[in-house]
Design a protein around this motif. Structure first.
Motif, short mmCIF file in Angstrom:
data_model
loop_
_atom_site.label_atom_id
_atom_site.label_comp_id
_atom_site.label_asym_id
_atom_site.label_seq_id
_atom_site.Cartn_x
_atom_site.Cartn_y
_atom_site.Cartn_z
N LEU A 110 0.83 -1.20 0.00
CA LEU A 110 0.00 0.00 0.00
C LEU A 110 0.87 1.26 0.00
O LEU A 110 0.56 2.23 -0.69
N ARG A 111 1.96 1.25 0.75
CA ARG A 111 2.88 2.39 0.74
C ARG A 111 3.47 2.58 -0.66
O ARG A 111 3.57 3.71 -1.16
N ALA A 112 3.83 1.48 -1.32
CA ALA A 112 4.38 1.58 -2.67
C ALA A 112 3.34 2.13 -3.64
O ALA A 112 3.66 2.95 -4.51
N LEU A 113 2.08 1.69 -3.50
CA LEU A 113 1.01 2.20 -4.36
C LEU A 113 0.79 3.69 -4.12
O LEU A 113 0.51 4.45 -5.06
N ALA A 114 0.90 4.12 -2.87
CA ALA A 114 0.76 5.55 -2.56
C ALA A 114 1.94 6.34 -3.13
O ALA A 114 1.76 7.40 -3.73
N ASP A 115 3.14 5.82 -2.96
CA ASP A 115 4.33 6.48 -3.53
C ASP A 115 4.24 6.60 -5.04
O ASP A 115 4.72 7.56 -5.63
N ASP A 116 3.60 5.60 -5.67
CA ASP A 116 3.46 5.57 -7.13
C ASP A 116 2.30 6.44 -7.62
O ASP A 116 2.09 6.57 -8.82
N GLY A 117 1.51 7.00 -6.71
CA GLY A 117 0.38 7.85 -7.09
C GLY A 117 -0.90 7.09 -7.39
O GLY A 117 -1.89 7.69 -7.79
N GLN A 118 -0.91 5.78 -7.18
CA GLN A 118 -2.12 5.02 -7.43
C GLN A 118 -3.11 5.14 -6.28
O GLN A 118 -4.29 4.80 -6.42
N LEU A 119 -2.63 5.62 -5.14
CA LEU A 119 -3.48 5.92 -3.99
C LEU A 119 -3.03 7.26 -3.42
O LEU A 119 -1.85 7.60 -3.45
N GLU A 120 -4.00 8.02 -2.90
CA GLU A 120 -3.68 9.24 -2.15
C GLU A 120 -3.61 8.86 -0.68
O GLU A 120 -4.27 7.91 -0.25
N TRP A 121 -2.82 9.59 0.07
CA TRP A 121 -2.67 9.27 1.48
C TRP A 121 -2.58 10.53 2.30
O TRP A 121 -2.22 11.61 1.81
N ARG A 122 -2.95 10.37 3.57
CA ARG A 122 -2.76 11.44 4.54
C ARG A 122 -2.41 10.79 5.88
O ARG A 122 -2.82 9.65 6.15
N GLY A 123 -1.65 11.48 6.67
CA GLY A 123 -1.18 10.91 7.92
C GLY A 123 0.23 10.37 7.77
O GLY A 123 0.99 10.80 6.91
N ASP A 124 0.57 9.41 8.60
CA ASP A 124 1.90 8.82 8.62
C ASP A 124 1.89 7.55 7.79
O ASP A 124 1.41 6.51 8.24
N LEU A 125 2.43 7.63 6.59
CA LEU A 125 2.40 6.51 5.65
C LEU A 125 3.16 5.29 6.17
O LEU A 125 2.91 4.17 5.76
N SER A 126 4.04 5.50 7.13
CA SER A 126 4.81 4.38 7.67
C SER A 126 4.09 3.68 8.83
O SER A 126 4.58 2.67 9.34
N GLU A 127 2.93 4.19 9.23
CA GLU A 127 2.21 3.62 10.37
C GLU A 127 0.81 3.18 9.92
O GLU A 127 -0.03 4.01 9.56
N ILE A 128 0.56 1.89 9.97
CA ILE A 128 -0.67 1.31 9.45
C ILE A 128 -1.93 1.89 10.11
O ILE A 128 -2.97 2.01 9.47
N ARG A 129 -1.83 2.29 11.37
CA ARG A 129 -3.02 2.82 12.07
C ARG A 129 -3.12 4.34 11.98
O ARG A 129 -4.13 4.90 12.37
N ALA A 130 -2.08 4.99 11.51
CA ALA A 130 -2.06 6.46 11.48
C ALA A 130 -2.11 7.00 10.06
O ALA A 130 -1.82 8.17 9.83
N CYS A 131 -2.46 6.16 9.11
CA CYS A 131 -2.51 6.58 7.71
C CYS A 131 -3.88 6.25 7.13
O CYS A 131 -4.45 5.20 7.43
N GLU A 132 -4.36 7.15 6.31
CA GLU A 132 -5.60 6.91 5.57
C GLU A 132 -5.28 6.97 4.09
O GLU A 132 -4.42 7.75 3.65
N LEU A 133 -6.00 6.17 3.33
CA LEU A 133 -5.78 6.06 1.88
C LEU A 133 -7.10 6.18 1.14
O LEU A 133 -8.16 5.87 1.69
N ARG A 134 -7.00 6.62 -0.10
CA ARG A 134 -8.16 6.61 -1.00
C ARG A 134 -7.68 6.59 -2.43
O ARG A 134 -6.50 6.87 -2.71
N LEU A 135 -8.59 6.27 -3.34
CA LEU A 135 -8.28 6.34 -4.75
C LEU A 135 -8.09 7.80 -5.14
O LEU A 135 -8.75 8.69 -4.56
N PRO A 136 -7.24 8.09 -6.10
CA PRO A 136 -7.02 9.49 -6.50
C PRO A 136 -8.32 10.14 -6.96
O PRO A 136 -9.14 9.51 -7.64
N GLN A 137 -8.47 11.39 -6.58
CA GLN A 137 -9.66 12.15 -6.94
C GLN A 137 -9.44 12.82 -8.30
O GLN A 137 -8.37 13.36 -8.56
N ALA A 138 -10.45 12.77 -9.17
CA ALA A 138 -10.38 13.44 -10.48
C ALA A 138 -10.43 14.94 -10.26
O ALA A 138 -11.21 15.44 -9.45
N ASN A 139 -9.59 15.65 -10.97
CA ASN A 139 -9.59 17.13 -10.86
C ASN A 139 -10.62 17.75 -11.76
O ASN A 139 -10.90 17.38 -12.80
#
Length: 151
Positions: free
Chosen positions: A122-151
């Motif tokens: 999941l971290r790799a997918l976020a780094d690659d831009g396939q997922l957006e993230w907020r919080g601490d990407l290195s901490e499974i409980r302190a990070c939230e993810l979602r699919l990228p939002q269309a602009n």
């Protein structure tokens, strides 16, 4: 099964017995106890087949080994990415929730991998831009993810 193949590659021709597990997946303590006494001697032909399979997997030197159908096969590091992305939504979700849903897929089938591998993907997918993230990407409980939002 991977552990059995590795072990057989190390014991050579030493006598050993094995227990056949009726269905892949996680077993309860009672299910394991019920298997005691059902061990059979591993014959030379079957032993050689398992040892050859392990040698092939070692030669392939893939980052993952997974069960497809009834067979242990080599897999690339992104093997679980499609499944992980299928659990992502356009709404923010805890990384732990997505990992938990993926682990739930293994409940009735073969156990494929653990939470650390899934979280790393999941971290790799976020780094690659396939997922957006907020919080601490290195901490499974302190990070939230979602699919990228269309602009």
């Amino acid at each position: 099964y991977a552990g059995l193949l590795w072990w057989l590659s190390r014991v050579g021709d030493a006598p050993c017995s094995v227990v056949t597990v009726p269905a892949p997946g996680l077993l309860t303590a009672d299910q394991m106890i019920a298997l005691l006494g059902s061990e059979v001697v591993l014959g030379p032909g079957e032993r050689a087949r398992h040892q050859n399979r392990w040698q092939q997997l070692e030669r392939e030197n893939a980052p993952l080994r997974v069960i497809e159908g009834e067979e242990l096969v080599s897999a690339q590091i992104d093997y679980f990415d499609p499944m992980l992305l299928s659990f992502a939504t356009s709404n923010w979700q805890k990384m732990a929730l997505i990992v938990g849903k993926a682990l739930g897929e293994f409940y009735n089938g073969p156990y494929q991998t653990g939470d650390l591998v899934l979280a790393a993907r999941l971290r790799a997918l976020a780094d690659d831009g396939q997922l957006e993230w907020r919080g601490d990407l290195s901490e499974i409980r302190a990070c939230e993810l979602r699919l990228p939002q269309a602009n």
